[in-house]
Design a protein around this motif. Structure first.
Motif, short mmCIF file in Angstrom:
data_model
loop_
_atom_site.label_atom_id
_atom_site.label_comp_id
_atom_site.label_asym_id
_atom_site.label_seq_id
_atom_site.Cartn_x
_atom_site.Cartn_y
_atom_site.Cartn_z
N PRO A 220 9.47 8.50 -10.66
CA PRO A 220 8.46 8.57 -9.53
C PRO A 220 7.52 9.67 -10.36
O PRO A 220 7.73 10.64 -10.88
CB PRO A 220 8.90 9.12 -8.51
N ASP A 244 0.57 5.12 -6.36
CA ASP A 244 0.88 5.78 -5.14
C ASP A 244 0.31 7.24 -5.15
O ASP A 244 0.59 7.99 -6.17
CB ASP A 244 2.30 6.02 -4.73
N ARG A 250 6.27 7.18 -4.43
CA ARG A 250 7.56 6.42 -4.44
C ARG A 250 8.03 5.89 -5.84
O ARG A 250 7.47 6.17 -6.61
CB ARG A 250 7.32 5.15 -3.54
N GLN A 253 7.52 -0.13 -8.82
CA GLN A 253 8.11 -1.48 -8.74
C GLN A 253 7.46 -2.44 -9.90
O GLN A 253 6.68 -2.09 -10.71
CB GLN A 253 7.84 -1.80 -7.45
#
Length: 593
Positions: A220, A244, A250, A253
């Motif tokens: 992260p 983010d 987070r 992805q």
């Protein structure tokens, strides 16, 4: 090699990779990318290709592979796979012999028609690996060369006489700035340079951008982007790219990888080269003239000439190839000698698991580390980043060893979780285990200033201190319990913060220190080489505070902006510090648009 009687197939060039992972992490130590069957204990789908043979009949088969746990004399052979010839498995199971990469003998196979299908068929899902397949009509031929000094030119010659694989472009593509490394440092450097009017190439060895902040590695984002300071524009490109904005972002992805690519490929001045591995640098007289990158999928080579280059690889790979000065570990001078009290920070294969609704058995893995849950402090089952290895290993030469030790440790604890008495985690399932590891430390290229931890603790003011530092003086050390049981190769780490002032506080409670000098972002002895990321010019302890990705991205913003100043005035990065700092500051501020 005789193309009339021999066929060489690089595994990474197969038409369809199926479920096999293309591993490019170790090109500089083993000489080639390769395919790995990373299925977490479930066999992966076949990698398949079509091959035209010059003649039918009997052919001798060799496959370049290894038994990846044999170096530890571990019981079992987890990496077993077969080669299927037109749907028929060869008698030999590969990945079952030898601790080192070598050509395993597959015996004689029958080629019954000129055009056939070959498939790599995984048998275990436990990280079997294949580098290349060689077939010859000379049934008495010895295996191909295996020594790296002979193997590489042999491969090049084989491909050069057949397909176009392995040939460098006759006319190099020319750019104002060539950035190597597609993490946050490289992406921001490339964006800043392209928006500053430069023709920029971004060379990335993976199929996605993001580096440690990609879905492949899943580290992260950390670090702060300040809202005021000597450079009001710093952090603008990080904010544009970040998935983010939370301080504790987070995990990245798959969609985040795609977003990085959309932003960068939309830039008209920017050429993004994914799946391209840096393999050489042509440097003379303290300047880099061009680099060569290998397309890991096709095998083609691309030569890139440039006025300026930026090493954002993390490993300092470009700098090392170009003869730049660098350091590794705590000593000020080579050789690399990690001591018990000054280990390197390790490399992590991030992993995630969660409770499930039904039992999911996991067969004991005798080749994994023999761990029990009593060996592991409970918090480490919830800290995926703390499973790190390589504290006392060479961070370049031993990379594959380190990654594989990580896998043995992780599969060992997972076996313990699933098979311990009363099976407390029988319903748990792994949701992610990275095949591509995330390193924290390797080479640090030496600039005109070497950032020292005292610079941060004393909050020293520098005229070129444009990049803020908001993280701890945070280095990872092996935990005592693990070090006692595995003194040579501990696999669990914990952060240790050097005593000091508010730099030790959590970033959301601390005021950033301004900041990392621009002089840490260019090489002291390669005059057209800039650098951004964890390979910049720092001491052993100072690296602990500058290595987080938002900070690395802001370094990239400075590097790309400095390249634009150099191009406009036909000067070197060092000249920018001595004569054009105010212009560099204005260009950084202009990134906030």
């Amino acid at each position: 090699m005789n193309p009339a009687r021999d066929v060489l197939l690089e595994a990474e060039h197969f038409d369809e990779l199926g479920g096999w992972t293309l591993d490019t992490e170790f090109v500089h130590t083993m000489g080639s990318p390769y395919l790995m069957a990373h299925g977490l204990g479930r066999p992966v789908a076949d990698a398949v290709t079509t091959v035209r043979f010059p003649a039918t009949g009997p052919w001798r088969l060799w496959v370049r592979t290894l038994d990846w746990v044999a170096r530890w004399q571990a019981p079992g052979v987890p990496g077993r796979f077969q080669l299927h010839v037109d749907g028929r498995p060869c008698a030999t199971e590969f990945g079952t012999q030898g601790p080192d990469w070598h050509w395993q003998d597959g015996g004689v196979v029958a080629i019954e028609r000129p055009l056939i299908t070959l498939a790599l068929h995984d048998l275990t899902g436990f990280n079997g690996r294949c580098d290349a397949v060689f077939l010859t009509q000379d049934l008495d031929a010895p295996p191909p060369p295996n020594d790296s000094g002979v193997l590489a030119p042999w491969r090049d010659g084989a491909h050069g006489r057949g397909e176009a694989h392995g040939r460098a472009d006759e006319t190099p593509a020319s750019f104002d700035l060539v950035v190597v490394g597609g993490g946050f440092a490289g992406m921001c450097a490339a964006l800043a340079g392209a928006r500053g009017g430069l023709r920029v190439a971004l060379v990335q060895d993976r199929p996605v951008l993001g580096g440690n902040a990609s879905s492949e590695i899943r580290v992260p984002l950390r670090g702060l982007i300040p809202k005021d300071g000597p450079c009001g524009g710093i952090g603008a490109l990080v904010e544009e790219l970040q998935y983010d904005p939370a301080v504790d972002a987070r995990l990245p992805q798959t969609g985040d990888d795609a977003r990085y690519e959309r932003i960068l490929t939309a830039e008209p001045n920017l050429t993004v080269l994914l799946h391209h591995c840096l393999i050489s640098a042509d440097a003379a007289g303290g300047r880099i003239r061009r680099i060569t990158a290998l397309d890991a999928r096709s095998g083609a080579r691309k030569t890139l000439a440039g006025r300026l280059f930026a090493d954002c690889t993390g490993h300092g790979t470009l700098g090392a190839l170009a003869g730049a000065d660098f350091r590794i570990g705590a000593p000020d001078d080579p050789p690399f000698t990690p001591a018990r009290d000054t280990p390197l920070m390790g490399m992590t294969n991030m992993w995630l698991w969660e409770p499930g609704d039904a039992p999911e058995p996991f067969a004991p893995a005798p080749w994994a580390l023999d761990l029990s849950l009593g060996d592991i402090p409970a918090q480490h089952l919830a800290w995926p980043w703390s499973w790190e290895s390589g504290f006392y290993r060479h961070p370049i030469d031993d990379l594959e060893y380190i990654r594989d030790w990580n896998l043995r440790a992780l599969f060992g604890v997972w076996s313990a979780m699933k098979n311990a008495p009363h099976a407390p985690h029988l319903n748990a399932r792994i949701t992610h285990l990275a095949a591509i590891a995330g390193p924290r430390e390797s080479r640090r290229l030496t600039g005109d200033h070497v950032l020292h931890e005292d610079d941060m603790l004393n909050r020293s003011a520098f005229p070129d201190g444009f990049v803020p530092v908001s993280w701890y003086l945070d280095r990872h050390f092996p935990i005592p319990e693990c070090l006692r049981n595995y003194p040579d190769d501990p696999f669990l780490g914990k952060g240790r913060h050097k005593p000091g002032t508010s730099v030790d506080a959590r970033p959301r409670h601390a005021q950033p220190w301004w900041g990392i000098p621009y002089r840490c972002l260019y090489s002291r002895n390669v005059e057209n080489l800039l650098m951004a990321g964890r390979n910049i010019s720092t001491t052993y302890w100072a690296l602990g505070a500058v290595r987080v990705m938002r900070t690395c991205g802001m370094m990239g913003e400075v590097v790309g902006s400095a390249a634009a100043v150099c191009a406009e005035h036909d000067c070197t990065p060092r000249d920018v510090y001595h004569r054009r700092l105010n212009e560099l500051r204005r260009r950084i501020d202009a990134n906030r648009r």
